[in-house]
Scaffold this motif. Sequence first.
Motif, mmCIF file in Angstrom:
data_model
loop_
_atom_site.group_PDB
_atom_site.id
_atom_site.type_symbol
_atom_site.label_atom_id
_atom_site.label_comp_id
_atom_site.label_asym_id
_atom_site.label_seq_id
_atom_site.Cartn_x
_atom_site.Cartn_y
_atom_site.Cartn_z
ATOM 1 N N HIS A 237 0.807 -1.228 0.000
ATOM 2 C CA HIS A 237 0.000 0.000 0.000
ATOM 3 C C HIS A 237 0.840 1.279 0.000
ATOM 4 N N PRO A 238 1.827 1.433 0.912
ATOM 5 C CA PRO A 238 2.611 2.680 0.875
ATOM 6 C C PRO A 238 3.475 2.813 -0.369
ATOM 7 N N LYS A 241 0.637 3.764 -3.085
ATOM 8 C CA LYS A 241 -0.226 4.890 -2.764
ATOM 9 C C LYS A 241 0.242 6.166 -3.466
ATOM 10 N N GLY A 242 -0.682 6.785 -4.150
ATOM 11 C CA GLY A 242 -0.368 8.048 -4.812
ATOM 12 C C GLY A 242 0.276 7.910 -6.165
#
Length: 246
Positions: A237-238, A241-242
């Motif tokens: 996820h990190p 993300k973005g």
Amino acid sequence: MNTYNDFYDAHFQEEALILYNCWDVASAQAIEKAGARALATSSFAIARAWGFNDGEQLPFQQNLWFLEQIRRNTTLPLTIDIEAAYSGSLETLAANVVQFLNLGVQGINFEDRKQDTLWDISEQSERIHTIRKIAKKEVFLNARTDLFFQETHHTFDLVKKALERAKAYKEAGADGIFIPGLTDLDLIQAFAEHSPLPVNIMINDDPNRYTNLKIARLSYGPASFLNAQKQLEKISHPILKGRKNR
């Protein structure tokens, strides 16, 4: 070294045998490196890993192939989850069990679920006896009852019904009794104190919580697969993300 004897004897030690279930070669090897004494598969995990629902929705021959790959890649004792062996009749049961046992496994989990209900005790006992005649003495036959999945309200009366099944299954040739779905410690203790067979429960927490109970085997079932999925999502996820799709 006799792999079957090692696996059988592990059910009669002071400490319970812990099985952190695998679903493919990679998970089996990771669990083995972590210090496992034996490996166990999860039918739920294997099915879900390949886009199928649990409950024998994964085609039989595909299931056999996946299990064979795990067997080929470990020397540890291996017990496999065969659900109800994809069978209704005793003839189909016998034929399918022969194929499972030809993989060279040391144990099988065999459940009494019959679609949305359970086989009655006499029918399931006959099915267990059929397997015992084929498996003889070199396979640990873990008889699973789904009684605690069928009932949402667990009581001592339900424990008594499960013990009736345990007694009948032992007489039919089972080596152990698996009671997934039962989580109340008092009820687990009551079952374990009166069980004629070594008791296997399913957990997803600290195994030390069950140290004072007469439990022979602790299985994590689908929890290991679901935990791995959550961890993969947490790690990725990190990273993702973005990020914009390119």
